[in-house]
Design a protein around this motif. Sequence first.
Motif, mmCIF file in Angstrom:
data_model
loop_
_atom_site.group_PDB
_atom_site.id
_atom_site.type_symbol
_atom_site.label_atom_id
_atom_site.label_comp_id
_atom_site.label_asym_id
_atom_site.label_seq_id
_atom_site.Cartn_x
_atom_site.Cartn_y
_atom_site.Cartn_z
ATOM 1 N N ASP A 111 0.851 -1.194 0.000
ATOM 2 C CA ASP A 111 0.000 0.000 0.000
ATOM 3 C C ASP A 111 0.886 1.242 0.000
ATOM 4 O OD1 ASP A 111 -1.800 2.041 0.501
ATOM 5 O OD2 ASP A 111 -2.732 1.059 2.227
ATOM 6 N N PHE A 113 0.100 4.049 0.881
ATOM 7 C CA PHE A 113 -0.212 4.850 2.055
ATOM 8 C C PHE A 113 0.179 4.133 3.357
ATOM 9 C CE2 PHE A 113 -3.219 6.246 -1.256
ATOM 10 C CZ PHE A 113 -2.697 7.524 -1.425
ATOM 11 N N LEU A 134 -2.570 9.788 -6.048
ATOM 12 C CA LEU A 134 -2.282 10.689 -4.934
ATOM 13 C C LEU A 134 -3.575 11.306 -4.392
ATOM 14 C CD1 LEU A 134 -0.017 12.001 -3.241
ATOM 15 C CD2 LEU A 134 0.033 13.856 -4.915
ATOM 16 N N ALA A 137 -5.021 10.227 -1.104
ATOM 17 C CA ALA A 137 -4.436 10.727 0.158
ATOM 18 C C ALA A 137 -5.211 11.962 0.580
ATOM 19 C CB ALA A 137 -2.962 11.054 -0.034
ATOM 20 N N ARG A 142 -4.251 12.874 6.027
ATOM 21 C CA ARG A 142 -3.695 11.694 5.363
ATOM 22 C C ARG A 142 -2.594 12.091 4.390
ATOM 23 N NH1 ARG A 142 -6.687 6.857 1.908
ATOM 24 N NH2 ARG A 142 -5.298 5.205 2.609
ATOM 25 N N LEU A 143 -2.722 13.250 3.762
ATOM 26 C CA LEU A 143 -1.685 13.719 2.857
ATOM 27 C C LEU A 143 -0.398 13.994 3.622
ATOM 28 C CD1 LEU A 143 -0.620 14.694 0.144
ATOM 29 C CD2 LEU A 143 -1.735 16.896 0.572
ATOM 30 N N GLU A 145 0.507 12.650 6.445
ATOM 31 C CA GLU A 145 1.042 11.351 6.872
ATOM 32 C C GLU A 145 1.761 10.654 5.724
ATOM 33 O OE1 GLU A 145 -2.347 9.289 8.302
ATOM 34 O OE2 GLU A 145 -2.490 10.446 10.172
ATOM 35 N N PHE A 146 1.173 10.721 4.528
ATOM 36 C CA PHE A 146 1.818 10.116 3.365
ATOM 37 C C PHE A 146 3.165 10.770 3.081
ATOM 38 C CE2 PHE A 146 2.584 10.759 -1.218
ATOM 39 C CZ PHE A 146 2.931 9.459 -1.563
ATOM 40 N N ASP A 149 5.721 9.641 5.598
ATOM 41 C CA ASP A 149 6.175 8.283 5.289
ATOM 42 C C ASP A 149 7.114 8.282 4.087
ATOM 43 O OD1 ASP A 149 4.707 7.310 7.378
ATOM 44 O OD2 ASP A 149 3.115 6.444 6.132
#
Length: 242
Positions: A111, A113, A134, A137, A142-143, A145-146, A149
Amino acid sequence: MTDSERTDPFGRAIRDFHHGEQTDPLWCVDGDERLEHPIEQFYFDGRPEAVYETLDDDGLDAPLLDLGAGAGRDVLRFQERYDGPVVGLEPSHYLVETMRDRGVDRAVEGDMFALRESFDQNQFRAVYAHGTQLGLARPPHRLREFLADLAFVTTDDAVAVLDNYDPETEGFRDLLGHRPDPTPGVGYRVLHFEYEDDVGETLLFRPFTPDVLREACAGAAWTVEEVRYSNDHHYEAVLATA
């Protein structure tokens, strides 16, 4: 075929196309509206050399991670261009199988994400994502966090090239699945895929403008170095580590 094997119409249809066994169109569906998804054009037809020359200029190099690599069209070209590991990431086991069958050296099921579950820290020098996934996200949380990461799995001098739709354009409002959205800089799109009698999960996209991406990058170790549009509603953003 069991129910567990019939949960991925998107991946199955592309896999079947690769083997010359596709029986029905792959449909992109929103309610009563449906469009045939152009598998050959999107996942197998070659892209112009100029596309890859531009990515070279952006600083793409190995080790490289291709997010949502599909059937491996771009991964195969990156393998030819760069001296080092190139990894294609896909959540679909059908597409991972297809990539390996087509000659992708490193195809990983995972994944985009949840990158920390699949990769180590500082593993990649470059990241590429083409396909507007994208938009899944959903900003802002969530964006961010992505992007955090993404910074974790890349080096301190990394570059990322990510694409998306601009929801504040007429072209985006013409796309199947578009819904009105009052949120500034953010759009709303809902659709699913169907193949044979297999219906995929509903996908909720929240595409966002380059300005929304810039705001998210500010707190996530990235800066937006360049934004370029391929048409009035589709753009690529070139990110560098801050």
